[in-house]
Every structure is written in structure tokens, then in C-alpha cells.
Design an enzyme around this catalytic site. Sequence first.
Site, PDB file in Angstrom:
ATOM      1  N   GLY A 116     -17.479  14.096   8.945  1.00 46.52           N
ATOM      2  CA  GLY A 116     -16.709  12.840   9.002  1.00 46.52           C
ATOM      3  C   GLY A 116     -17.414  11.781   8.708  1.00 46.52           C
ATOM      4  O   GLY A 116     -17.817  11.214   7.598  1.00 46.52           O
ATOM      5  N   ILE A 168      -6.145  13.375   8.691  1.00 45.79           N
ATOM      6  CA  ILE A 168      -5.660  12.679   7.800  1.00 45.79           C
ATOM      7  C   ILE A 168      -4.219  11.700   7.956  1.00 45.79           C
ATOM      8  O   ILE A 168      -3.236  12.454   8.264  1.00 45.79           O
ATOM      9  CB  ILE A 168      -5.400  13.425   6.634  1.00 45.79           C
ATOM     10  N   THR A 169      -4.271  10.368   8.207  1.00 43.66           N
ATOM     11  CA  THR A 169      -3.326   9.733   8.437  1.00 43.66           C
ATOM     12  C   THR A 169      -2.061   9.794   7.500  1.00 43.66           C
ATOM     13  O   THR A 169      -2.301   9.637   6.299  1.00 43.66           O
ATOM     14  CB  THR A 169      -3.741   8.131   8.548  1.00 43.66           C
ATOM     15  N   ILE A 196      -5.552  -6.775  34.958  1.00 47.24           N
ATOM     16  CA  ILE A 196      -4.706  -8.319  35.417  1.00 47.24           C
ATOM     17  C   ILE A 196      -3.427  -7.706  35.802  1.00 47.24           C
ATOM     18  O   ILE A 196      -2.865  -8.255  36.734  1.00 47.24           O
ATOM     19  CB  ILE A 196      -4.881  -9.252  34.447  1.00 47.24           C
ATOM     20  N   GLU A 239     -12.720   3.870   9.961  1.00 47.93           N
ATOM     21  CA  GLU A 239     -13.469   3.307   8.815  1.00 47.93           C
ATOM     22  C   GLU A 239     -15.024   3.096   9.099  1.00 47.93           C
ATOM     23  O   GLU A 239     -15.316   2.226   8.952  1.00 47.93           O
ATOM     24  CB  GLU A 239     -12.826   1.648   8.361  1.00 47.93           C
TER      25      GLU A 239
HETATM   26  C1  LIG Z   1      -6.366   8.609  14.727  1.00 48.73           C
HETATM   27  C2  LIG Z   1      -7.354   9.056  13.694  1.00 48.73           C
HETATM   28  C3  LIG Z   1      -7.036   8.836  12.293  1.00 48.73           C
HETATM   29  C4  LIG Z   1      -7.904   8.978  11.113  1.00 48.73           C
HETATM   30  N1  LIG Z   1      -7.348   8.840  10.037  1.00 48.73           N
HETATM   31  C5  LIG Z   1      -8.306   9.382   9.006  1.00 48.73           C
HETATM   32  C6  LIG Z   1      -7.916   9.286   7.624  1.00 48.73           C
HETATM   33  O1  LIG Z   1      -6.651   8.881   7.246  1.00 48.73           O
HETATM   34  N2  LIG Z   1      -8.592   9.889   6.437  1.00 48.73           N
HETATM   35  C7  LIG Z   1      -9.727  10.394   6.834  1.00 48.73           C
HETATM   36  O2  LIG Z   1     -10.603  10.864   6.098  1.00 48.73           O
HETATM   37  N3  LIG Z   1     -10.354  10.379   8.118  1.00 48.73           N
HETATM   38  C8  LIG Z   1      -9.622   9.877   9.040  1.00 48.73           C
HETATM   39  N4  LIG Z   1      -9.930   9.893  10.598  1.00 48.73           N
HETATM   40  C9  LIG Z   1     -11.280  10.406  10.668  1.00 48.73           C
HETATM   41  C10 LIG Z   1     -12.430   9.407  11.047  1.00 48.73           C
HETATM   42  O3  LIG Z   1     -12.576   8.597  10.043  1.00 48.73           O
HETATM   43  C11 LIG Z   1     -13.635  10.014  11.609  1.00 48.73           C
HETATM   44  O4  LIG Z   1     -13.310  10.566  12.882  1.00 48.73           O
HETATM   45  C12 LIG Z   1     -14.787   9.221  11.624  1.00 48.73           C
HETATM   46  O5  LIG Z   1     -15.331   8.882  10.322  1.00 48.73           O
HETATM   47  C13 LIG Z   1     -15.827   9.894  12.641  1.00 48.73           C
HETATM   48  O6  LIG Z   1     -16.125  10.952  12.016  1.00 48.73           O
HETATM   49  P1  LIG Z   1     -16.265  12.257  13.124  1.00 48.73           P
HETATM   50  O7  LIG Z   1     -15.077  12.364  14.134  1.00 48.73           O
HETATM   51  O8  LIG Z   1     -16.445  13.765  12.308  1.00 48.73           O
HETATM   52  O9  LIG Z   1     -17.484  12.023  14.224  1.00 48.73           O
HETATM   53  P2  LIG Z   1     -18.949  12.234  13.931  1.00 48.73           P
HETATM   54  O10 LIG Z   1     -19.463  12.085  12.451  1.00 48.73           O
HETATM   55  O11 LIG Z   1     -19.192  13.761  14.238  1.00 48.73           O
HETATM   56  O12 LIG Z   1     -19.662  11.648  14.933  1.00 48.73           O
HETATM   57  C14 LIG Z   1     -19.834  11.926  16.168  1.00 48.73           C
HETATM   58  C15 LIG Z   1     -20.579  10.533  16.984  1.00 48.73           C
HETATM   59  O13 LIG Z   1     -21.962  10.687  16.502  1.00 48.73           O
HETATM   60  C16 LIG Z   1     -22.230   9.329  16.010  1.00 48.73           C
HETATM   61  N5  LIG Z   1     -23.087   9.429  14.655  1.00 48.73           N
HETATM   62  C17 LIG Z   1     -23.151  10.167  13.752  1.00 48.73           C
HETATM   63  N6  LIG Z   1     -23.880  10.043  12.619  1.00 48.73           N
HETATM   64  C18 LIG Z   1     -24.690   9.006  13.246  1.00 48.73           C
HETATM   65  C19 LIG Z   1     -25.980   8.559  12.781  1.00 48.73           C
HETATM   66  N7  LIG Z   1     -26.401   8.779  11.501  1.00 48.73           N
HETATM   67  N8  LIG Z   1     -26.548   7.463  13.697  1.00 48.73           N
HETATM   68  C20 LIG Z   1     -25.860   7.174  14.748  1.00 48.73           C
HETATM   69  N9  LIG Z   1     -24.818   7.799  14.967  1.00 48.73           N
HETATM   70  C21 LIG Z   1     -24.174   8.702  14.510  1.00 48.73           C
HETATM   71  C22 LIG Z   1     -20.870   8.697  15.638  1.00 48.73           C
HETATM   72  O14 LIG Z   1     -20.976   7.284  15.879  1.00 48.73           O
HETATM   73  C23 LIG Z   1     -20.080   9.230  16.630  1.00 48.73           C
HETATM   74  O15 LIG Z   1     -20.217   8.594  17.962  1.00 48.73           O
HETATM   75  C24 LIG Z   1      -9.079   9.514  11.462  1.00 48.73           C
HETATM   76  C25 LIG Z   1      -9.570   9.618  12.956  1.00 48.73           C
HETATM   77  C26 LIG Z   1      -8.667   9.523  13.700  1.00 48.73           C
HETATM   78  C27 LIG Z   1      -9.223   9.739  15.348  1.00 48.73           C
END
Ligand SMILES: Cc1cc2nc3c(=O)[nH]c(=O)nc-3n(C[C@H](O)[C@H](O)[C@H](O)COP(=O)(O)OP(=O)(O)OC[C@H]3O[C@@H](n4cnc5c(N)ncnc54)[C@H](O)[C@@H]3O)c2cc1C
Length: 390
Positions: A135, A161-162, A343, A369
Site C-alpha cells: 500500500g 480499488i474504488t 454533543i 492518498e
Molecule cells: C476505502 C478505501 C478505498 C481505497 N481506494 C483505493 C483506490 O481506489 N486505489 C488504490 O490503489 N488504493 C486504494 N486504497 C488503499 C489505500 O491507498 C491504502 O490503504 C493506503 O495507501 C495505505 O496502505 P496500506 O493499507 O497497505 O497500509 P500500510 O502501507 O501497510 O501501512 C500500515 C501502517 O503503517 C504506516 N506506515 C507504513 N509505512 C510507513 C513509513 N515508512 N513510516 C511511517 N509509517 C508507515 C502507515 O501510515 C499505516 O499506519 C483504499 C483504501 C480504503 C480503505
Amino acid sequence: MNTLANRAIDPQDEEALLDMISKWVEGEVRPIVKQYDHADEWPAHLVDQMAELGLFGATVGQEYGGLGLPASTYAKLVMKISAAWMSITGIFNSHLMLALAIEKFGTQAQKELWLPKLASGELRGGLALTEPDAGTDLQGLRMTARRDGDDYVINGTKTWITNGINGHVFALLVKTDPAANPRHKGMSLFIADKREGFSVSRKLEKLGYKAIDSAEMVFEDYRVPASHLIGEVEGQGFYQATGGLELGRINVASRGVGIAEGALQLALDYAQMRKTFGKPISEHQAIQLKLGEMATRAQAARLLTLDAAARFDRGERVDMEAGMAKYFASEAALENSTESMRIHGAYGYSKEYDIERLYRDAPLTCIGEGTNEMQRIIISKQLVARSQGR
Ligand SMILES: Cc1cc2nc3c(=O)[nH]c(=O)nc-3n(C[C@H](O)[C@H](O)[C@H](O)COP(=O)(O)OP(=O)(O)OC[C@H]3O[C@@H](n4cnc5c(N)ncnc54)[C@H](O)[C@@H]3O)c2cc1C
């Protein structure tokens, strides 16, 4: 290069557009939001209306049939809709990220082929970056595309993927050279339309952000012509996929502003109506403190977001400013929706009141994002770089 830079809109035209959006929100969206949110049902008739309003082409250039809006107007429009129902902004916002990738990095033939259909809403879609194991660390993704004559053959899985179920076409980030070092040089971005080899394996169930589909997609020997490679050059995918992030963050910040303002409005209305100890709760100091903080947070989030959008419209680099806006506005959404729920007392916990939806929707803005952890890191890195004149 920022393809949206130096766009302008006559203030009267902007006011007329925002007025039209307000009327649509109040007349069509608000009356049905609870029903569709609770049923987690895709609002097909609202999607048709969004196409009529031009929302699927909001930021697409006018030469391709879009509205060609500057980021500032786009941000205000997203704020307005999100104050009533944030979910539905994802139906056109993710789609516009796909359109932006094509408009910014595509060949002329790709722009002429895809952008008019995307702008009209005839084709809808999104951005497919995230995988089950990647991600934040996008360079760790596993999906591959192998050149085979005039085609590419793609294998792998995308998740979250949205618009995955109801959309037709996606910007798909893959590895064309999995052994590349640095890793990002082996990544490419494809225009992936639904055809043989592309299937949706499941709809993901979520806490909030209901009625819009988030899906897992599987690509098995999915074959597309080389003309689907954006810009028709390999190795640019990481740069192309992240090239829309500044606008993407302004968009998520705007959603946060909408939720923060929507939650404030609900709290304000309720606090003047609900009485305890012989007076409206808005006259108790504990509630006044909450309302004062919420209003200040919402206004600060709005100003940060509009500042980032105005700079973006002037063609400035805004990774730090868009990061600040996204970080602050999404946290404001989370805090204001929580405070507004409190509230409301017990009614805030009831599904009969709107605030529970904002409370469930707000956390997504802290993740999408780029998570808020990453935003603070980006802000800090930019601070250091700019202080050294880089
Ligand atoms: C409802 C929804 C819609 C979405 N829509 C899309 C979409 O249309 N297309 C798409 O491609 N993706 C989509 N996403 C995915 C979203 O972009 C990812 O969930 C997001 O980028 C985080 O990735 P991850 O969930 O794998 O978390 P991870 O990358 O596994 O992160 C887990 C935790 O570790 C932290 N972390 C990770 N690396 C670091 C670092 N280097 N330093 C400090 N902290 C760190 C993160 O902040 C988080 O708290 C969607 C997600 C949701 C929930």
C-alpha cells in the site's frame, strides 16, 4: 508539469456552478443518503445525475469535453458534496485521477480516445495501485506485465480499488521489470479496461464509505495492446501514478473539510434544539467550548485546503502544502465528527441521526492518498529540502 496550472473561472460562473451543486445536494442527495448508506447500495440514479452535472469531467480539459475547472473550484465543489455525503465524491474523484494520468502523461492518441468518454461519464473508473502486500510501499508491488509481440500480458491482484465493481477502466500500476534497481524504474502504468482475464474477486465490506464499491481485482493472463501503456514508454509508471497526488491530496483534504463542516452544522442545529436543565445545551459552557473548537478547526482546514489549491492553480509545487491540508483537514473531520456525536448524546449513537455516518466516513480521509503518518514525513522532508534551497 502541472497540466491544470493557470486555469481560471469567472467568479460568477463559479458561483453559478456551486449554486447548482448545492441545489442538487439538497434536492437529490440529502433526502436519500440515509437509505442508500445503510443499505450499502450504489446510487445509480445519482451517478447519472453526476454525469449530467459534468462531474466526471470536472478537472478534464475543455478540449476533451470536460469542465476544465481549476483546483480551487474543484475543491469547493467537493467540500459542498462531502458535507452531505462524502462517499459519492469517490465515484468521480478516483475516476478523475485516472483521467488526470492520461491527460498528463498519455500520448495524443490516448487522450483523444479515452478522455471524451471519461469526461462524459460514458466510461467510469479509477486508480488501481494497492495490492494485498503493498500500500504505502508501492514499489513493493508484485503485479507484472510481460511484453508479448504487440501486446502485454498482465498477472496479479489489486485490492481496495474504488469503483472496482461499477467502473469500466482503471489506471493499473504494474512491474514491467521486476528486477530493476532502483525498483521504481521497473514500473509502468496501463489503461486497463474490463475484458477477458480481468475479474472482480470480491466486494470489500467496510466500516463506512458505504454505497461506493471497493473491490479486489484479479488479472489472469490479461492481455492488452501496447497502446494501453500510458505514454507508450515503460519505466515511468511510478512517476505517472504519483504525478496526480498533489491534486489527489487537495481532493481528500476537501472531503475532510466537508465532513468537518457537516459535523459542525449538525452539532450546531442539535445544540440549539436539545434542552437540559431548562435551557438549550448550546448555552452550557462545556458545549460552547466544543462548538468553538470545532468551528475553528473546520475554518482552518478550509483555509489550508484553499491555499494549497490556489498555489496549485498558480503552477507552484505544492507537495508540502497539499500534505498539510490533507493531514489537517482529515484529522479535523475525525475530531469534529467525534465531538458532534458526543454533543448528540445517545442520539449520536443512533442510526436515525446523520452524525453516525460522518463518524464512520471520516477515518478514511486519514488513510487515502497517503496515510497521515506519511503526510507528516513528507512535510518534514520538504521543510528540510526547502530550508536548504533545494
Ligand atoms: C476505502 C478505501 C478505498 C481505497 N481506494 C483505493 C483506490 O481506489 N486505489 C488504490 O490503489 N488504493 C486504494 N486504497 C488503499 C489505500 O491507498 C491504502 O490503504 C493506503 O495507501 C495505505 O496502505 P496500506 O493499507 O497497505 O497500509 P500500510 O502501507 O501497510 O501501512 C500500515 C501502517 O503503517 C504506516 N506506515 C507504513 N509505512 C510507513 C513509513 N515508512 N513510516 C511511517 N509509517 C508507515 C502507515 O501510515 C499505516 O499506519 C483504499 C483504501 C480504503 C480503505
